[in-house]
Design a protein around this motif. Structure first.
Motif, PDB file in Angstrom:
ATOM      1  N   TRP A  49       0.817  -1.213   0.000  1.00  0.00           N
ATOM      2  CA  TRP A  49       0.000   0.000   0.000  1.00  0.00           C
ATOM      3  C   TRP A  49       0.853   1.268   0.000  1.00  0.00           C
ATOM      4  N   HIS A  50       1.944   1.270   0.755  1.00  0.00           N
ATOM      5  CA  HIS A  50       2.742   2.486   0.880  1.00  0.00           C
ATOM      6  C   HIS A  50       3.860   2.578  -0.151  1.00  0.00           C
ATOM      7  N   ALA A  55      -0.860   2.474  -4.640  1.00  0.00           N
ATOM      8  CA  ALA A  55      -2.191   3.089  -4.759  1.00  0.00           C
ATOM      9  C   ALA A  55      -2.581   3.284  -6.221  1.00  0.00           C
ATOM     10  N   GLU A  58      -6.387   3.055  -6.877  1.00  0.00           N
ATOM     11  CA  GLU A  58      -7.122   4.187  -6.326  1.00  0.00           C
ATOM     12  C   GLU A  58      -6.846   5.464  -7.112  1.00  0.00           C
ATOM     13  N   ARG A 108     -17.239   9.930  -3.578  1.00  0.00           N
ATOM     14  CA  ARG A 108     -16.163   8.941  -3.724  1.00  0.00           C
ATOM     15  C   ARG A 108     -14.838   9.631  -3.993  1.00  0.00           C
ATOM     16  N   GLN A 111     -13.521  10.810  -0.749  1.00  0.00           N
ATOM     17  CA  GLN A 111     -12.984   9.697   0.032  1.00  0.00           C
ATOM     18  C   GLN A 111     -11.600   9.289  -0.489  1.00  0.00           C
ATOM     19  N   LEU A 112     -11.482   9.220  -1.807  1.00  0.00           N
ATOM     20  CA  LEU A 112     -10.203   8.840  -2.401  1.00  0.00           C
ATOM     21  C   LEU A 112      -9.122   9.864  -2.102  1.00  0.00           C
ATOM     22  N   ASP A 114      -8.976  11.871   0.493  1.00  0.00           N
ATOM     23  CA  ASP A 114      -8.610  11.726   1.909  1.00  0.00           C
ATOM     24  C   ASP A 114      -7.702  10.513   2.106  1.00  0.00           C
ATOM     25  N   LEU A 115      -8.075   9.415   1.435  1.00  0.00           N
ATOM     26  CA  LEU A 115      -7.285   8.183   1.556  1.00  0.00           C
ATOM     27  C   LEU A 115      -5.863   8.377   1.032  1.00  0.00           C
ATOM     28  N   LEU A 116      -5.744   9.027  -0.123  1.00  0.00           N
ATOM     29  CA  LEU A 116      -4.426   9.225  -0.731  1.00  0.00           C
ATOM     30  C   LEU A 116      -3.606  10.259   0.025  1.00  0.00           C
ATOM     31  N   LYS A 118      -3.801  10.763   3.286  1.00  0.00           N
ATOM     32  CA  LYS A 118      -3.332  10.046   4.488  1.00  0.00           C
ATOM     33  C   LYS A 118      -2.168   9.127   4.131  1.00  0.00           C
ATOM     34  N   ARG A 119      -2.290   8.449   2.987  1.00  0.00           N
ATOM     35  CA  ARG A 119      -1.208   7.566   2.534  1.00  0.00           C
ATOM     36  C   ARG A 119       0.082   8.343   2.342  1.00  0.00           C
TER      37      ARG A 119
END
Length: 290
Positions: A49-50, A55, A58, A108, A111-112, A114-116, A118-119
């Motif tokens: 993931w990192h 990603a 995503e 969506r 959300q993506l 925010d997810l990216l 944070k990543r």
């Protein structure tokens, strides 16, 4: 004299009287950890993931949804202005449905993002400036050509490293790290022989062990026989390098020495005593006065 914390492969080769490729052989056999300096980001290889491409799905979804939303909003604007044609004109029900789908896509997208985000913050915590342990392939390339492309894979320097065997082949087990450029994006292009480092603490430990093995190793029997003859001569009061000349009719030093040693059945027979005596004379360890 102050020792450095590390020696390069060529420096250790000089210290041990070997060639640099022999030092790399020690590393390939896991007798020595061979390290190199790295400045960038380092991730556990299993942490997909990192890692850089972790990603990809995503990011691709985000780009596709953003493009779709952009196209749909442009269509609604054209429709409201009466600029749509017969086949893309929307009625009020279709506009409402499309806006609902756009809102779902925007949610969506949020959300993506925010997810990216944070990543990316978590990725930055993996900034690393220190040592990595070279993998066998890296060492083999440098052994053959003196240099190689800077590796994207290495082993964590504090990871236990051991060899396993599978289908008749030996494999290296340990914590594999995936290496990437840091925030600056800078990346060292090549890794050279001089870049390979061995910890001085490990070097001294191996040297002390080798010295102890040499000191504790029993002397060869032939050497112990020679030492026993020399010791017997000294005990009889003779200087081994200046033995008295022979005198006709009298017992000479050699016979006296044999009497001292003939009970040493663990070392001598009469034949081995004679051959040891001859060997010492040939080497000049015992000699008669002129």
């Amino acid at each position: 004299m102050i020792d450095t914390d590390f020696l390069s492969a060529p420096q250790l080769a000089g210290r041990w009287g070997q060639e640099p490729w022999q030092i790399i052989d020690h590393g390939l056999a896991l007798r020595l950890p061979i390290l190199f300096r790295f400045d960038g980001m380092a991730f556990d290889f299993n942490d997909r993931w990192h890692r850089d491409t972790g990603a990809h799905t995503e990011q691709q979804e985000l780009a596709q949804k953003a493009e779709w939303v952009k196209g749909c909003e442009a269509l609604i604007k054209r429709n409201a202005a009466g600029l749509t044609g017969e086949f893309d004109r929307l009625d009020s029900r279709e506009v409402v449905e499309l806006r609902g789908r756009i809102n779902e896509a925007k949610e969506r997208i949020s959300q993506l993002n925010d997810l990216l985000d944070k990543r990316e913050q978590e990725r930055r915590k993996s900034t690393y400036n220190g040592l990595m342990r070279a993998l066998p392939r890296t060492l083999q390339d440098i052994q053959q050509a003196g240099e190689t492309a800077f590796p994207y894979l290495a082993m964590h320097p504090q990871s236990p490293v051991y060899l396993t065997e599978s289908e008749g082949k030996q494999n290296l087990d340990g914590r594999i790290m995936s290496l990437e450029p840091g925030i600056s994006g800078a990346w060292k292009q090549r890794l050279f022989l001089d870049d390979l480092l061995i910890p001085m603490q490990i070097i001294k430990t191996l040297e002390a062990k080798q010295k102890g093995e040499i000191e504790n190793k029993p002397l060869p029997k032939a050497r112990r026989q020679e030492q026993a003859v020399i010791a017997a001569l000294r005990q009889l009061g003779y200087d081994p390098s200046a033995l008295p000349p022979r005198k006709p009719g009298t017992e000479w030093v050699k016979a006296q020495t044999w009497r001292e040693l003939e009970s040493r059945k663990d070392l001598f027979t009469k034949g081995t005593f004679n051959s040891t005596w001859d060997h010492l004379r040939a080497n000049g360890d015992i000699a008669e006065q002129a």
